[in-house]
Write a protein that holds these residues in place. Sequence first.
Motif, short mmCIF file in Angstrom:
data_model
loop_
_atom_site.label_atom_id
_atom_site.label_comp_id
_atom_site.label_asym_id
_atom_site.label_seq_id
_atom_site.Cartn_x
_atom_site.Cartn_y
_atom_site.Cartn_z
N TRP A 1 0.82 -1.22 0.00
CA TRP A 1 0.00 0.00 0.00
C TRP A 1 0.85 1.26 0.00
O TRP A 1 0.63 2.19 -0.79
CB TRP A 1 -0.96 -0.01 1.19
N GLY A 2 1.83 1.35 0.90
CA GLY A 2 2.65 2.56 1.00
C GLY A 2 3.32 2.96 -0.31
O GLY A 2 3.20 4.10 -0.75
N PRO A 3 4.04 2.04 -0.95
CA PRO A 3 4.70 2.40 -2.21
C PRO A 3 3.74 2.71 -3.36
O PRO A 3 4.01 3.63 -4.15
CB PRO A 3 5.54 1.15 -2.54
N VAL A 4 2.62 1.99 -3.47
CA VAL A 4 1.75 2.17 -4.64
C VAL A 4 0.68 3.23 -4.43
O VAL A 4 0.16 3.82 -5.37
CB VAL A 4 1.12 0.83 -5.07
N HIS A 5 0.33 3.52 -3.16
CA HIS A 5 -0.76 4.46 -2.87
C HIS A 5 -0.37 5.30 -1.65
O HIS A 5 -1.00 5.21 -0.59
CB HIS A 5 -2.04 3.65 -2.60
N ALA B 1 -10.25 6.74 11.97
CA ALA B 1 -11.31 6.79 10.97
C ALA B 1 -12.46 5.89 11.39
O ALA B 1 -12.29 4.93 12.15
CB ALA B 1 -10.78 6.34 9.61
N SER B 2 -13.66 6.19 10.92
CA SER B 2 -14.82 5.35 11.20
C SER B 2 -14.74 4.08 10.36
O SER B 2 -14.00 4.01 9.37
CB SER B 2 -16.10 6.10 10.86
N LYS C 1 -0.27 5.99 7.60
CA LYS C 1 -1.11 6.35 8.74
C LYS C 1 -2.43 6.96 8.30
O LYS C 1 -3.46 6.76 8.95
CB LYS C 1 -0.38 7.34 9.64
N TRP C 2 -2.42 7.71 7.19
CA TRP C 2 -3.64 8.41 6.77
C TRP C 2 -4.78 7.45 6.47
O TRP C 2 -5.96 7.84 6.58
CB TRP C 2 -3.37 9.29 5.55
N VAL C 3 -4.43 6.22 6.13
CA VAL C 3 -5.48 5.24 5.80
C VAL C 3 -6.42 5.04 6.99
O VAL C 3 -7.63 4.87 6.83
CB VAL C 3 -4.84 3.89 5.38
N LEU D 1 -13.11 3.77 6.56
CA LEU D 1 -12.02 2.82 6.29
C LEU D 1 -12.44 1.78 5.25
O LEU D 1 -11.65 1.41 4.38
CB LEU D 1 -11.57 2.15 7.58
N LEU D 2 -13.67 1.31 5.34
CA LEU D 2 -14.16 0.36 4.33
C LEU D 2 -14.16 0.98 2.94
O LEU D 2 -13.78 0.33 1.95
CB LEU D 2 -15.57 -0.12 4.68
N LYS D 3 -14.56 2.22 2.87
CA LYS D 3 -14.58 2.92 1.58
C LYS D 3 -13.17 3.04 1.01
O LYS D 3 -12.95 2.82 -0.19
CB LYS D 3 -15.22 4.30 1.74
N ARG D 4 -12.21 3.38 1.87
CA ARG D 4 -10.82 3.49 1.42
C ARG D 4 -10.27 2.14 0.97
O ARG D 4 -9.57 2.04 -0.03
CB ARG D 4 -9.95 4.06 2.55
#
Length: 376
Positions: free
Chosen positions: A74-78, A127-128, A116-118, A132-135
């Motif tokens: 996740w970190g490298p690609v997004h 986050a709710s 962390k922003w995720v 988080l599910l949406k992300r």
Amino acid sequence: MKKQIIYSVLSLALGGMAMNFVQKTEPTLKEVFKKDFYVGAALNYKQSSGQDAKSTALIQQQFNTISPENLLKWGPVHPQPDKYNFKPADDYVAFGQQNKMFIIGHTLMWHQQTPKWVFEDENGQPASREVLLKRLQEHITTVVGRYKGKINGWDVLNEAIDDQQGDLRKTKWLEILGEDFAAKAFEYAHQADPKAELYYNDYSLYRPEKREGVIKLVKSLQAKGIKVTAIGMQGHYGLTKPSIDQVEASIVAFSKLGVHVNFTELDIDVLPNPSRRQGADIAENFAADAKYNVYPTALPDSVQQKLAKRYADLFALFHKHRDVIDRITLWGVTDADSWLNDWPIRGRTSYPLLFDRAYQPKPALQAVLQTAKNKM
């Protein structure tokens, strides 16, 4: 003079043909196990982008499946909410396609290397569940969707079982989403590419507690109608531990779930290890100490032979269970590439793979190839 030149050219041409013939008759990993399972390696960006020509040649020669070491985490690609970094992943997938390889995506959900922003809202608070599910869905839909029909299989969920008791690991995913976090990840991945193979991946799965935890998790997914194609057993092993019997017990237990087994991150640590765990928890790190870096210039022949036997014993086991094992992936191409040079102590000289720092085969390679010949 002209005849001599022509003769010389012909001799060189014939010599080249002979050399090519000799090279083609040399057995390779992908050739000797082609009827059994894929054999591959995890690639770094220099390798998948073609910047490391010697590695590229070795990969093309020996392997028929590839995994990305870091570039699809996740970190490298997004790295940011509205930013994707697809260039490295695009190059990786293109490399696999050009070489007609079985391409793996690693990994969609992991508690490490996720920004962390995720897990936070705009105020830095947790986050709710809804957010988080949406992300998660947006991330998986975007990444898997981009490579639909190109990446053949995905490590959907990585290392979600606790090391000690076999319970679900206490992570932000579990804390915010609840126990259905795994089901959601698999559902989103399947929706994004219905034909892709979907895997659960973890280390130390030879340990009974972790094995039972994974069995429980997979059964819970199957009860929801979610298909798990295979369980990835990370083969971060030592020269003596775990035992072959311990590894085999997990192969058999997982196959009874109706899933296949992949060995996804195979390497053999020949160095003393300060970690109490026979695992791969990257959060565990120790200070430099010479007693844990005992072969700084070369590996003694006696240890080379032990390494060769260890690999031979493992591949004999894999061959025995080839009816349920689809893929063996070494975690790196040469010793120079291995993460074990820096874990759990930075700067060590490690020797865990089949090819050395000069891109040359080690005795372990011949030992592995011999296991296939012995079974013919």
